[in-house]
Design an enzyme around this catalytic site. Sequence first.
Site, mmCIF file in Angstrom:
data_model
loop_
_atom_site.group_PDB
_atom_site.id
_atom_site.type_symbol
_atom_site.label_atom_id
_atom_site.label_comp_id
_atom_site.label_asym_id
_atom_site.label_seq_id
_atom_site.Cartn_x
_atom_site.Cartn_y
_atom_site.Cartn_z
ATOM 1 N N GLU A 1 -4.549 1.202 2.555
ATOM 2 C CA GLU A 1 -3.273 1.137 1.997
ATOM 3 C C GLU A 1 -2.217 1.935 3.208
ATOM 4 O OE1 GLU A 1 -5.190 1.563 -2.214
ATOM 5 O OE2 GLU A 1 -3.231 2.443 -2.038
ATOM 6 N N HIS B 1 0.117 -1.771 -0.441
ATOM 7 C CA HIS B 1 -1.170 -1.550 -1.192
ATOM 8 C C HIS B 1 -2.217 -2.467 -0.860
ATOM 9 C CE1 HIS B 1 -4.106 -0.667 -4.608
ATOM 10 N NE2 HIS B 1 -3.474 0.254 -4.904
HETATM 11 O O1 TA6 Z 1 -4.359 3.106 -4.400
HETATM 12 C C1 TA6 Z 1 -5.385 3.547 -5.238
HETATM 13 C C2 TA6 Z 1 -4.970 3.615 -6.406
HETATM 14 O O2 TA6 Z 1 -3.909 4.588 -6.542
HETATM 15 C C3 TA6 Z 1 -5.908 4.031 -7.330
HETATM 16 O O3 TA6 Z 1 -5.976 5.094 -7.849
HETATM 17 C C4 TA6 Z 1 -6.100 2.717 -8.376
HETATM 18 O O4 TA6 Z 1 -5.648 3.116 -9.571
HETATM 19 C C5 TA6 Z 1 -5.335 1.807 -7.719
HETATM 20 O O5 TA6 Z 1 -4.403 2.254 -7.103
HETATM 21 C C6 TA6 Z 1 -4.940 0.503 -8.600
HETATM 22 O O6 TA6 Z 1 -3.755 0.782 -9.422
HETATM 23 P P1 TA6 Z 1 -3.233 -0.097 -10.402
HETATM 24 O O7 TA6 Z 1 -2.117 0.518 -10.979
HETATM 25 O O8 TA6 Z 1 -2.986 -1.213 -9.560
HETATM 26 O O9 TA6 Z 1 -4.271 -0.689 -11.371
#
Ligand code: TA6
Length: 308
Positions: A275, A172
């Site tokens: 990602e 991520h």
């Molecule tokens: O990868 C994008 C995502 O899934 C978004 O929906 C957003 O929520 C982000 O990840 C961050 O997630 P987190 O659980 O780290 O706040």
Amino acid sequence: MNSPELTKLNRKYGIRDQLVFTEGSGGFVWAEIKNRHAEATVALHGGQVLSYRPQAQAPVLWLSRKRYFQTGKAIRGGIPVCWPWFGDHPTDTGMPAHGFARTAAWSVYASEQLEDESTRLTLVFADSEATRALWPHRFRLEIEVSVSDFLRVKLICTNTDNKPFTCTGALHSYFNISSISNIAIKGLEECPYLDKVDQGRRKVQEGPISIQRETDRIYTDTTAACTIEDNGLDRQIDITKNGSRTTVVWNPWTDKARRMQDFGDEEYENMVCVETAIGAEVVVTLAPGGSHTLEQVVRVGSLSSHKD
Ligand code: TA6
């Protein structure tokens, strides 16, 4: 980790003038890597690359000023490891978002100085009673981080159980940019995506991606390389991948930035997530003994010289 343990870790895996383990914020152990190509920091908490900077370049990864360094909490920035599920748990919303690997304590497995004086560090994380309470499977996860004039991250997941399991996940990655209005992301043109900001509606990408509002898109069925073109820094970040048919692009913009405790209100201006994922319509099913590798390679170069 107390200092005798840190000393033992450095004796076993430290590399003179290249790799040293230190105790960072929150008492977390960090691997600090510095070689003739680049510098990087990797936290044992979450098996997470926190920073990467090729010599004479601006930082490539973004880390929030408000990030947590607390047991049980994810670190906002760098390359969190989402596993064994991406996003919300498929059936139980009470489960942690993006799985449990990013809040787990990983261990050092190997360290190497490579021929070109680059550095490779491998961390491991395996199932425990605590993980099996959340996800009833036996597994072994390895993250292999190679620091050179490129950053290669490989997430190798192996099923050590006697029954198959299915997983999703992501590297991520949070990239550091001059300003969100200064960038374009190329490589996903004409690619279908699910728009999570618009009730998951299915759409098709037209042209390069420019971001002017909250953006949360899951590009499905793509193995394409992506490029973040940053006019402000006159640089391009090239992201290639293997073992992945899903790419996620995310920027929380203003409102979501304000709602997140570990994210500064204005910080959406200087970051974008691109990602390398396994998710949405593509999952990985591993038979007993089976393995899957999710790989991402990041290279930076000057934008103007690429355009000439
Ligand atoms: O990868 C994008 C995502 O899934 C978004 O929906 C957003 O929520 C982000 O990840 C961050 O997630 P987190 O659980 O780290 O706040």
